[in-house]
Write a protein that holds these residues in place. Structure first.
Motif, PDB file in Angstrom:
ATOM      1  N   MET A 122      -0.935   4.624   0.526  1.00 56.11           N
ATOM      2  CA  MET A 122      -1.330   5.640   1.517  1.00 56.11           C
ATOM      3  C   MET A 122      -0.918   5.329   2.957  1.00 56.11           C
ATOM      4  O   MET A 122      -1.409   5.958   3.894  1.00 56.11           O
ATOM      5  CB  MET A 122      -2.841   5.917   1.490  1.00 56.11           C
ATOM      6  CG  MET A 122      -3.367   6.384   0.147  1.00 56.11           C
ATOM      7  SD  MET A 122      -5.039   7.046   0.247  1.00 56.11           S
ATOM      8  CE  MET A 122      -5.508   7.035  -1.470  1.00 56.11           C
ATOM      9  N   SER A 131      -3.403  -1.184   3.587  1.00 55.43           N
ATOM     10  CA  SER A 131      -3.206  -0.077   2.649  1.00 55.43           C
ATOM     11  C   SER A 131      -4.569   0.340   2.094  1.00 55.43           C
ATOM     12  O   SER A 131      -5.594  -0.300   2.368  1.00 55.43           O
ATOM     13  CB  SER A 131      -2.295  -0.501   1.503  1.00 55.43           C
ATOM     14  OG  SER A 131      -2.968  -1.443   0.666  1.00 55.43           O
ATOM     15  N   ALA A 132      -4.579   1.403   1.300  1.00 48.76           N
ATOM     16  CA  ALA A 132      -5.829   1.863   0.691  1.00 48.76           C
ATOM     17  C   ALA A 132      -6.421   0.783  -0.216  1.00 48.76           C
ATOM     18  O   ALA A 132      -7.641   0.668  -0.369  1.00 48.76           O
ATOM     19  CB  ALA A 132      -5.577   3.139  -0.102  1.00 48.76           C
ATOM     20  N   LEU A 203      -9.736   7.848   2.684  1.00 47.56           N
ATOM     21  CA  LEU A 203      -8.981   6.595   2.671  1.00 47.56           C
ATOM     22  C   LEU A 203      -7.709   6.719   3.502  1.00 47.56           C
ATOM     23  O   LEU A 203      -7.356   5.815   4.268  1.00 47.56           O
ATOM     24  CB  LEU A 203      -8.626   6.210   1.233  1.00 47.56           C
ATOM     25  CG  LEU A 203      -9.799   5.787   0.340  1.00 47.56           C
ATOM     26  CD1 LEU A 203      -9.344   5.652  -1.100  1.00 47.56           C
ATOM     27  CD2 LEU A 203     -10.408   4.486   0.832  1.00 47.56           C
ATOM     28  N   ARG A 204      -7.009   7.833   3.349  1.00 45.64           N
ATOM     29  CA  ARG A 204      -5.758   8.054   4.083  1.00 45.64           C
ATOM     30  C   ARG A 204      -5.995   8.060   5.587  1.00 45.64           C
ATOM     31  O   ARG A 204      -5.230   7.462   6.356  1.00 45.64           O
ATOM     32  CB  ARG A 204      -5.156   9.390   3.651  1.00 45.64           C
ATOM     33  CG  ARG A 204      -3.728   9.615   4.095  1.00 45.64           C
ATOM     34  CD  ARG A 204      -3.373  11.083   4.032  1.00 45.64           C
ATOM     35  NE  ARG A 204      -3.904  11.795   5.180  1.00 45.64           N
ATOM     36  CZ  ARG A 204      -4.373  13.039   5.148  1.00 45.64           C
ATOM     37  NH1 ARG A 204      -4.422  13.713   4.012  1.00 45.64           N
ATOM     38  NH2 ARG A 204      -4.809  13.613   6.250  1.00 45.64           N
ATOM     39  N   VAL A 207      -6.708   4.384   6.623  1.00 49.09           N
ATOM     40  CA  VAL A 207      -5.505   3.541   6.540  1.00 49.09           C
ATOM     41  C   VAL A 207      -4.570   3.790   7.724  1.00 49.09           C
ATOM     42  O   VAL A 207      -4.006   2.856   8.308  1.00 49.09           O
ATOM     43  CB  VAL A 207      -4.757   3.796   5.210  1.00 49.09           C
ATOM     44  CG1 VAL A 207      -3.350   3.190   5.251  1.00 49.09           C
ATOM     45  CG2 VAL A 207      -5.542   3.218   4.043  1.00 49.09           C
TER      46      VAL A 207
END
Length: 303
Positions: A122, A131-132, A203-204, A207
């Motif tokens: 992500m 990262s995720a 999450l995106r 991140v």
């Protein structure tokens, strides 16, 4: 790579018209992506120039062959700094098409989509450190709860955060497929895919620090826009749209509107749209991503 395959630009005409392009002006597309909006802007330029920003190396495959265009491989949060490297201190218009590109969603290895098996990545900038996978496997329960609740608007965010911490102790999260299977037991009945999308969105955003980057971009925009210069921003979820709306209407991200001694609004931007512009039914039918898009346009006040 063809633009139509990489990413279909949303509300192309409305965005271009919103910029009120001067053929000899200086413009910035801070979310270059597939280059669809940029190519349309370039059609309206004579001696003017367009700078296209994108932190994703994949976007470089779409750079147009034009003397009126310069690609800037950078995060748009550093807009002012990078423009100065090119000797630019003021611009006539800025376009931001926020969110994620169709290419990023459709590339399994990037880990943005629940539809494909891939690493929990992500990262829009593939050289970024977090990262995720790191978020899910290392963040404490409190931080996960906050991210899921605020960025994903997940109603059972606390329960899910506890479950993530418990699960990863014996089975760390590695792939989108594995994580989606885990999420299934916590999704509301009949709303599985919406729930997955909300969690992945949260999450995106974390991140890529999307909210912090957007705030930086908007404040940078106030500094580099000429008086009467246009700011055209298209957002895809309420968190982004609220920031854009508040800055355009109130002159700040939160709090009450400020007025001068005479009762006039004190704000650096003047909204040019009454509410947000949305895509028509025909465009939504052709490009479902347009359904959630909200477009706002404002001009810089002052001298």
């Amino acid at each position: 790579m063809a633009t139509s395959v990489y990413h279909i630009p949303v509300m192309l005409t409305q965005c271009t018209e919103g910029l009120a392009i001067d053929p000899n002006g200086i413009y910035v597309d801070v979310t270059f992506g597939g280059g669809g909006h940029s190519r349309e802007i370039l059609k309206h330029l004579d001696k003017g120039h367009l700078y296209g920003f994108d932190q994703d190396v994949d976007a470089e495959a779409n750079i147009p062959a034009s003397d009126n265009f310069t690609f800037v491989a950078a995060n748009f949060r550093d807009l002012k700094k990078y423009l100065r490297l090119y000797g630019v201190t003021k611009v006539d218009g800025i376009l931001a098409d926020l969110g994620i590109s169709s290419h990023q969603i459709d590339e399994p290895s990037r880990g943005f989509s629940t539809r494909f098996k891939g690493d929990l990545d992500m990262r829009m900038n593939q050289e970024a450190e977090i990262s995720a996978k790191e978020v899910l496997n290392t963040y404490d329960e409190g931080k996960l709860h906050k991210i899921l609740g605020i960025y994903g608007e997940i109603k059972n965010a606390k329960t899910l955060a506890q479950a993530i911490v418990s699960e990863r102790a014996s089975s760390p999260f590695e792939t989108t497929e594995g994580f989606t299977a885990f999420l299934k037991k916590y999704a509301p009945k009949g709303k599985d895919f919406k729930y997955y999308a909300q969690v992945f969105q949260a999450l995106r955003i974390e991140v890529n620090d999307e909210i912090g980057a957007l705030e930086d971009l908007l404040m940078n925009s106030l500094e580099v826009l000429k008086p009467e210069g246009r700011l055209v921003v298209m957002s895809y979820h309420s968190l982004e749209d609220r920031l854009v709306k508040n800055l355009m209407i109130k002159g700040k991200f939160q709090g009450e509107v400020e007025k001068d001694f005479y009762g006039n609004l004190i704000r650096p931007l003047e909204p040019l749209t009454r509410g947000a512009i949305v895509a028509d039914e025909e465009e939504v039918a052709a490009n479902p991503r347009a359904r959630s898009a909200k477009l706002r346009i404002a001009k810089r006040t002052g001298k």
